[in-house]
Enzyme design. Structure first.
Site, PDB file in Angstrom:
ATOM      1  N   HIS A  98       0.854  -0.992   0.126  1.00  0.00           N
ATOM      2  CA  HIS A  98      -0.505   0.384   0.006  1.00  0.00           C
ATOM      3  C   HIS A  98       0.562   1.454   0.007  1.00  0.00           C
ATOM      4  O   HIS A  98       2.132   1.561   0.817  1.00  0.00           O
ATOM      5  CB  HIS A  98      -1.064   0.129   1.313  1.00  0.00           C
ATOM      6  CG  HIS A  98      -1.917   1.161   1.258  1.00  0.00           C
ATOM      7  ND1 HIS A  98      -2.059   2.836   1.689  1.00  0.00           N
ATOM      8  CD2 HIS A  98      -3.243   0.472   1.015  1.00  0.00           C
ATOM      9  CE1 HIS A  98      -2.734   3.075   0.964  1.00  0.00           C
ATOM     10  NE2 HIS A  98      -3.647   2.064   1.001  1.00  0.00           N
ATOM     11  N   GLU A 100       1.017   3.999   1.401  1.00  0.00           N
ATOM     12  CA  GLU A 100       1.113   4.365   2.817  1.00  0.00           C
ATOM     13  C   GLU A 100       2.214   3.426   3.029  1.00  0.00           C
ATOM     14  O   GLU A 100       2.858   4.108   4.191  1.00  0.00           O
ATOM     15  CB  GLU A 100      -0.184   3.999   3.656  1.00  0.00           C
ATOM     16  CG  GLU A 100      -0.868   5.499   3.207  1.00  0.00           C
ATOM     17  CD  GLU A 100      -2.459   5.317   3.800  1.00  0.00           C
ATOM     18  OE1 GLU A 100      -2.838   4.242   4.118  1.00  0.00           O
ATOM     19  OE2 GLU A 100      -3.378   5.392   2.999  1.00  0.00           O
ATOM     20  N   GLY A 238     -11.944   5.038   3.078  1.00  0.00           N
ATOM     21  CA  GLY A 238     -12.693   5.606   4.100  1.00  0.00           C
ATOM     22  C   GLY A 238     -14.412   5.375   3.523  1.00  0.00           C
ATOM     23  O   GLY A 238     -15.057   5.033   4.417  1.00  0.00           O
TER      24      GLY A 238
HETATM   25  P1  13P Z   1      -9.797   6.056   0.452  1.00  0.00           P
HETATM   26  O1  13P Z   1     -11.049   5.287   0.081  1.00  0.00           O
HETATM   27  O2  13P Z   1     -10.044   6.815   1.599  1.00  0.00           O
HETATM   28  O3  13P Z   1      -9.303   7.487  -0.874  1.00  0.00           O
HETATM   29  O4  13P Z   1      -9.045   4.609   0.236  1.00  0.00           O
HETATM   30  C1  13P Z   1      -7.824   4.642  -0.793  1.00  0.00           C
HETATM   31  C2  13P Z   1      -7.193   3.298  -0.222  1.00  0.00           C
HETATM   32  O5  13P Z   1      -6.265   3.599   0.232  1.00  0.00           O
HETATM   33  C3  13P Z   1      -7.448   1.674   0.162  1.00  0.00           C
HETATM   34  O6  13P Z   1      -6.227   1.135   0.415  1.00  0.00           O
END
Ligand code: 13P
Length: 254
Positions: A98, A100, A238
């Protein structure tokens, strides 16, 4: 015909009690209102909530996955969790790479390849994430970035093993920003990813591999995104934290 997948990535949200409440709510809505069984549904809560989520979802058609794992099976890796451990509690999926994790935890496509291999060796289905930053897109570097992420992240994965891999295209600039890629922008990249897989594994595997879109998917844009030829569902952040929104997104996929 590729079966669509809608997966919820809960990230670092919800304590145990809140997680149980949300799982129960999602299960109830899916049981009572989902008319077709066409899409695969996966939720990925925090590690702490995995065992209870699995228990609460027994007998349902909702699978449970982890958000990360370590590539080694065991050892002196304080704070880490391995693929055999994830598998041992009955989880079936794992998110790898991911953005992040790439951004804040030094994850590289090379480590992703090791993790992907270990996950598959433990019968887990991998949701392997790729995607460019805003800067990379604005400088037109996204094609190269995505190609490299796909190639390196799948290094050592055989054609046979590709049936346990799902790719998720998540442009970093669309994550949590409310800024979705247009369906045309997403489709263009998804088709490109499919050609990379085709070059590496041939047409049959390329056609069978599911490619999900992630980044501000909401009930009101899901249908159009999922209608694109190469978009096989979504990885939802989200909106996966609200049972009704998550369900509406599932509905858009069936
Ligand atoms: P959002 O739907 O909050 O933009 O996040 C997407 C995400 O990173 C799913 O892994």
């Amino acid at each position: 015909m590729r079966r669509k997948i809608v997966a919820g990535n809960w990230k670092m949200h919800k304590n145990l009690v809140e997680s149980q409440a949300l799982v129960t709510e999602i299960r109830g809505i899916v049981r009572d209102e989902l008319l077709s069984n066409d899409a695969e549904i996966v939720i990925c809560p925090t590690f702490l909530a995995l065992p209870s989520s699995i228990k609460l979802l027994e007998g349902s058609n909702i699978a449970v996955g982890a958000q990360n794992m370590h590539q080694e099976a065991q050892g002196a890796f304080t704070g880490e969790i391995s693929a055999p451990m994830i598998q041992s509690i009955g989880a079936t999926h794992v998110i790898i790479g991911h953005s992040e994790r790439r951004q804040y935890f030094g994850e590289t496509s090379q480590t992703c390849a090791l993790k992907t291999k270990a996950a598959i060796n433990n019968q887990l289905t991998v949701l392997y994430c790729v995607g460019e930053t805003l800067e990379q897109r604005e400088s037109d570097a996204h094609w190269t970035v995505i190609e490299e992420q796909v190639r390196l992240g799948l290094q050592g994965i055989s054609a046979e093993e590709m049936k346990n891999v799902v790719i998720a295209y998540e442009p970093v600039w669309a994550i949590g920003t409310g800024k979705t890629a247009t369906s045309a922008q997403a489709q263009e990249v998804h088709a490109f990813i499919r050609t990379i897989i085709e070059k590496q594994y041939g047409d049959q595997i390329a056609q069978a591999t599911r490619i999900l879109y992630g980044g501000s998917v909401k009930p009101d844009n899901a249908k159009e995104l999922f209608a694109q030829a190469d978009i096989d569902g979504g990885l939802i952040g989200g909106a996966a934290l609200k049972a009704r929104d998550f369900f509406d997104i599932i509905q858009a996929a069936v």
